[in-house]
Design a protein around this motif. Structure first.
Motif, mmCIF file in Angstrom:
data_model
loop_
_atom_site.group_PDB
_atom_site.id
_atom_site.type_symbol
_atom_site.label_atom_id
_atom_site.label_comp_id
_atom_site.label_asym_id
_atom_site.label_seq_id
_atom_site.Cartn_x
_atom_site.Cartn_y
_atom_site.Cartn_z
ATOM 1 N N ALA A 8 0.840 -1.208 0.000
ATOM 2 C CA ALA A 8 0.000 0.000 0.000
ATOM 3 C C ALA A 8 0.869 1.250 0.000
ATOM 4 O O ALA A 8 0.573 2.220 -0.708
ATOM 5 N N ASN A 50 -5.454 -5.434 -0.451
ATOM 6 C CA ASN A 50 -5.441 -3.994 -0.721
ATOM 7 C C ASN A 50 -5.943 -3.231 0.492
ATOM 8 O O ASN A 50 -6.977 -3.593 1.068
ATOM 9 N N THR A 98 -7.950 -0.735 2.422
ATOM 10 C CA THR A 98 -9.237 -0.106 2.123
ATOM 11 C C THR A 98 -9.572 1.027 3.092
ATOM 12 O O THR A 98 -10.563 1.719 2.882
#
Length: 183
Positions: free
Chosen positions: A23, A160, A162
């Motif tokens: 990220a 991922n 979020t």
């Protein structure tokens, strides 16, 4: 522009810390470039192995990345309220031979980040890293630390990130650490 190196200290395929590093690498970068690395392929430290075969290739490659970076960020898990053994083992190898320690770690800026499914993020692991980094002669970044608690709720099934608030805090840390690395 600062060249930063993020190192994930987890070997797990579905690691929260590797996901957090991913990220970080995907965030817009102003004033820095972030490269990523891991600790895969680094054997258990063994002085006899070092004497017989020298520094393992995975260690030598990671060592060169650290030397080339303006600053290093350890994305550290926390196991049993402390530093993960595999990550500490990698750092132990990176400090070998002792004549290389200053070249690899001496006055090099280091920051700490971590994600955990627990309620305290990686507070105890990050605190334990401070004495190790001090011993190695690193310049630790104390302006910001990021301890992501309940991290398993902040990533989707593909790993991922979020959670916008965590992404914002991560971006702020990266920018501040980039400035620190060049000072």
């Amino acid at each position: 522009m600062a060249t930063l190196l993020g190192i994930s200290g987890s070997l797990r395929k579905g690691s929260l810390n590797t996901a957090l590093l991913k990220a970080a690498a995907g965030l817009p970068a102003e004033g820095y470039a972030l490269q990523t690395a891991g600790i895969h392929g680094i054997p258990l430290f063994d002085g006899d192995l070092e004497e017989a075969e020298g520094i393992p290739p995975a260690v030598a490659a990671l060592k060169e990345k650290i030397i080339a970076a303006d600053g290093v960020i350890l994305f550290t898990p926390e196991y049993n309220n402390g530093i993960p053994g595999a990550f500490k083992n990698a750092i132990d190898w990176l400090s070998r031979p002792s004549s290389d320690m200053a070249k690899v770690f001496g006055n090099k800026p280091f920051a700490l980040v971590g994600a955990s499914p627990g309620n305290f993020g990686t507070l105890l692991s990050q605190n334990a890293w401070l004495s190790v980094l001090h011993t190695l002669g690193c310049r630790t970044f104390s302006e910001k630390r990021l301890m992501v608690s309940r991290a398993h709720t902040l990533f989707d099934s593909k790993g991922n990130l979020t959670d916008e608030a965590t992404a914002k805090r991560l971006g702020e840390l990266l920018a501040a650490f980039a400035r620190f690395s060049l000072s």
